[in-house]
Design a protein around this motif. Structure first.
Motif, PDB file in Angstrom:
ATOM      1  N   MET A  87       0.846  -1.203   0.000  1.00  0.00           N
ATOM      2  CA  MET A  87       0.000   0.000   0.000  1.00  0.00           C
ATOM      3  C   MET A  87       0.881   1.253   0.000  1.00  0.00           C
ATOM      4  N   ASN A  88       0.589   2.175  -0.890  1.00  0.00           N
ATOM      5  CA  ASN A  88       1.367   3.423  -0.916  1.00  0.00           C
ATOM      6  C   ASN A  88       0.645   4.475  -0.058  1.00  0.00           C
ATOM      7  N   SER A  89       1.091   4.603   1.215  1.00  0.00           N
ATOM      8  CA  SER A  89       0.389   5.512   2.133  1.00  0.00           C
ATOM      9  C   SER A  89       0.587   6.982   1.749  1.00  0.00           C
ATOM     10  N   GLU A  90       1.534   7.249   0.832  1.00  0.00           N
ATOM     11  CA  GLU A  90       1.722   8.631   0.339  1.00  0.00           C
ATOM     12  C   GLU A  90       0.439   9.147  -0.322  1.00  0.00           C
ATOM     13  N   LEU A  91      -0.321   8.228  -0.942  1.00  0.00           N
ATOM     14  CA  LEU A  91      -1.534   8.632  -1.649  1.00  0.00           C
ATOM     15  C   LEU A  91      -2.565   9.250  -0.698  1.00  0.00           C
ATOM     16  N   PHE A  92      -2.574   8.785   0.571  1.00  0.00           N
ATOM     17  CA  PHE A  92      -3.527   9.337   1.542  1.00  0.00           C
ATOM     18  C   PHE A  92      -3.318  10.842   1.732  1.00  0.00           C
ATOM     19  N   LYS A  93      -2.055  11.266   1.505  1.00  0.00           N
ATOM     20  CA  LYS A  93      -1.751  12.699   1.683  1.00  0.00           C
ATOM     21  C   LYS A  93      -2.413  13.545   0.603  1.00  0.00           C
ATOM     22  N   ASP A  94      -2.839  12.916  -0.488  1.00  0.00           N
ATOM     23  CA  ASP A  94      -3.512  13.669  -1.554  1.00  0.00           C
ATOM     24  C   ASP A  94      -4.996  13.859  -1.271  1.00  0.00           C
ATOM     25  N   MET A  95      -5.503  13.237  -0.198  1.00  0.00           N
ATOM     26  CA  MET A  95      -6.924  13.445   0.143  1.00  0.00           C
ATOM     27  C   MET A  95      -7.067  14.842   0.750  1.00  0.00           C
ATOM     28  N   THR A  96      -8.179  15.510   0.452  1.00  0.00           N
ATOM     29  CA  THR A  96      -8.333  16.898   0.904  1.00  0.00           C
ATOM     30  C   THR A  96      -9.395  16.998   2.000  1.00  0.00           C
ATOM     31  N   TYR A  97      -9.182  17.924   2.920  1.00  0.00           N
ATOM     32  CA  TYR A  97     -10.078  18.094   4.075  1.00  0.00           C
ATOM     33  C   TYR A  97     -10.166  19.574   4.449  1.00  0.00           C
ATOM     34  N   GLY A  98     -11.096  19.862   5.353  1.00  0.00           N
ATOM     35  CA  GLY A  98     -11.148  21.178   5.978  1.00  0.00           C
ATOM     36  C   GLY A  98     -10.601  21.084   7.392  1.00  0.00           C
ATOM     37  N   MET A  99     -10.657  22.195   8.120  1.00  0.00           N
ATOM     38  CA  MET A  99     -10.188  22.217   9.519  1.00  0.00           C
ATOM     39  C   MET A  99     -11.343  22.741  10.382  1.00  0.00           C
ATOM     40  N   TYR A 100     -11.635  22.007  11.446  1.00  0.00           N
ATOM     41  CA  TYR A 100     -12.795  22.314  12.280  1.00  0.00           C
ATOM     42  C   TYR A 100     -12.462  22.206  13.767  1.00  0.00           C
ATOM     43  N   VAL A 101     -13.282  22.884  14.574  1.00  0.00           N
ATOM     44  CA  VAL A 101     -13.294  22.599  16.013  1.00  0.00           C
ATOM     45  C   VAL A 101     -14.674  22.033  16.303  1.00  0.00           C
TER      46      VAL A 101
ATOM     47  N   GLU B  65       0.849  23.263   4.833  1.00  0.00           N
ATOM     48  CA  GLU B  65       1.816  23.943   3.982  1.00  0.00           C
ATOM     49  C   GLU B  65       2.103  25.380   4.390  1.00  0.00           C
ATOM     50  N   VAL B  66       1.099  26.110   4.842  1.00  0.00           N
ATOM     51  CA  VAL B  66       1.318  27.519   5.197  1.00  0.00           C
ATOM     52  C   VAL B  66       1.647  27.643   6.684  1.00  0.00           C
ATOM     53  N   LEU B  67       0.870  26.982   7.530  1.00  0.00           N
ATOM     54  CA  LEU B  67       1.135  27.088   8.978  1.00  0.00           C
ATOM     55  C   LEU B  67       2.197  26.097   9.438  1.00  0.00           C
ATOM     56  N   LYS B  68       2.621  25.180   8.547  1.00  0.00           N
ATOM     57  CA  LYS B  68       3.653  24.168   8.853  1.00  0.00           C
ATOM     58  C   LYS B  68       3.237  23.292  10.031  1.00  0.00           C
ATOM     59  N   GLY B  69       1.942  22.991  10.103  1.00  0.00           N
ATOM     60  CA  GLY B  69       1.435  22.179  11.211  1.00  0.00           C
ATOM     61  C   GLY B  69       1.623  20.685  10.961  1.00  0.00           C
ATOM     62  N   ALA B  70       1.607  19.921  12.051  1.00  0.00           N
ATOM     63  CA  ALA B  70       1.721  18.462  11.962  1.00  0.00           C
ATOM     64  C   ALA B  70       0.385  17.838  12.373  1.00  0.00           C
ATOM     65  N   SER B  71       0.244  16.527  12.182  1.00  0.00           N
ATOM     66  CA  SER B  71      -0.968  15.843  12.653  1.00  0.00           C
ATOM     67  C   SER B  71      -0.581  14.878  13.770  1.00  0.00           C
ATOM     68  N   PRO B  72      -1.302  14.937  14.897  1.00  0.00           N
ATOM     69  CA  PRO B  72      -0.958  14.034  15.994  1.00  0.00           C
ATOM     70  C   PRO B  72      -1.442  12.612  15.731  1.00  0.00           C
ATOM     71  N   LYS B  73      -0.959  11.663  16.541  1.00  0.00           N
ATOM     72  CA  LYS B  73      -1.308  10.255  16.324  1.00  0.00           C
ATOM     73  C   LYS B  73      -2.805   9.991  16.403  1.00  0.00           C
TER      74      LYS B  73
ATOM     75  N   ALA C 134      -5.179  11.818  15.234  1.00  0.00           N
ATOM     76  CA  ALA C 134      -5.930  12.237  14.043  1.00  0.00           C
ATOM     77  C   ALA C 134      -6.060  11.022  13.130  1.00  0.00           C
ATOM     78  N   PRO C 135      -7.253  10.774  12.573  1.00  0.00           N
ATOM     79  CA  PRO C 135      -7.421   9.582  11.739  1.00  0.00           C
ATOM     80  C   PRO C 135      -6.511   9.586  10.531  1.00  0.00           C
ATOM     81  N   THR C 136      -6.085  10.798  10.117  1.00  0.00           N
ATOM     82  CA  THR C 136      -5.267  10.907   8.908  1.00  0.00           C
ATOM     83  C   THR C 136      -3.769  10.913   9.221  1.00  0.00           C
ATOM     84  N   PHE C 137      -3.401  10.569  10.456  1.00  0.00           N
ATOM     85  CA  PHE C 137      -1.987  10.537  10.840  1.00  0.00           C
ATOM     86  C   PHE C 137      -1.242   9.494  10.001  1.00  0.00           C
ATOM     87  N   ILE C 138      -0.070   9.870   9.481  1.00  0.00           N
ATOM     88  CA  ILE C 138       0.757   8.910   8.730  1.00  0.00           C
ATOM     89  C   ILE C 138       2.154   8.903   9.335  1.00  0.00           C
TER      90      ILE C 138
END
Ligand SMILES: Cc1cc2nc3c(=O)[nH]c(=O)nc-3n(C[C@H](O)[C@H](O)[C@H](O)COP(=O)(O)O)c2cc1C
Length: 219
Positions: free
Chosen positions: A1-15, A151-159, A161-165
């Motif tokens: 499985m190429n997990s790099e492809l998951f990074k191409d999925m797009t999302y918004g940011m919510y609280v 890309e702009v805020l240079k943020g990371a995703s914590p473990k 987050a469902p989209t963590f890689i």
């Protein structure tokens, strides 16, 4: 499985927020999706260890705020990296109560009030299907995308987050992470090793000192 492809999925940011008696809770999510338009349903994915998940399961009510690009990084670090179990994330003067739920005053395009319809057990996460009862736009600011956060805020995703890689590493140099905002300092990608940074150095994202960084490549 190429997990790099998951990074191409797009999302918004919510609280997503909720309230149990007088305890206000909330966390950052990127996994909100609209499912239907008549009697609008949305879905959100919440890690079972997140305190917000436990409160929403109990109260069956939540607010979904759509973050805008002018949201402060502090909002993301507070709501995305700390737990409502220990922290009061909604600071005095920075939120208002709508329909008994806490709503941020700044950094959002608007908010929705929803009731939980179904909860689907997905292992580490629960998928909540929620019926929207109210939606209000509060600003004309541009909605923040997950890509903008990275890309702009240079943020990371914590473990949690469902989209963590998990990054595959080619170097064995140390990697450190800010425990407040998740900023990564990877010695193999920086001109100076973390240990050699002066004591006055601060996190470029949330401005806390070196001591708030912990080494993460050894576990
Ligand atoms: C960019 C980003 C995206 C996130 N997406 C999700 C998500 O979709 N679902 C989730 O359960 N947690 C997600 N998280 C993690 C939670 O926000 C985090 O675990 C938070 O500290 C939980 O707080 P709580 O214990 O007060 O609920 C994300 C965090 C960040 C920074």
């Amino acid at each position: 499985m190429n997990s790099e492809l998951f990074k191409d999925m797009t999302y918004g940011m919510y609280v997503v927020s909720s309230c149990d008696e007088n305890k206000r809770v909330g966390c950052i999510i990127n996994t909100a999706t609209q499912i239907t338009s008549n009697d609008p349903l949305i879905s959100i994915s919440l890690n079972k260890e997140n305190y917000t998940n436990k409160v929403i399961k109990k109260t069956k009510r939540l607010a979904l705020m759509i973050l805008s690009e002018d949201a402060s990084k502090e909002v993301i670090s507070t709501f995305g990296y700390q737990s409502s179990k220990e922290e009061e994330k909604f600071k005095e003067g920075e939120y208002e109560i709508k329909e008994n739920l806490p709503i941020l005053k700044k950094g959002i395009c608007g908010y929705m009030i929803a009731e939980v319809n179904k909860v689907l057990d997905c292992g580490t996460h629960d998928l909540f299907l929620c019926l929207i009862k109210k939606a209000e736009k509060v600003s004309k600011s541009f909605p923040m995308s997950y890509a903008y956060y990275h890309e702009v805020l240079k943020g990371a995703s914590p473990k949690k987050a469902p989209t963590f890689i998990e990054e595959k590493r080619e170097s064995d140099k140390p990697v450190y992470q800010c425990i407040i905002c998740g900023h990564i300092y990877d010695d193999s990608k920086e001109p100076i090793a973390f240990e050699k940074l002066p004591d006055s150095w601060v996190c470029p994202t949330c401005k806390v000192g070196k001591r708030m960084f912990k080494r993460i490549d050894e576990t």
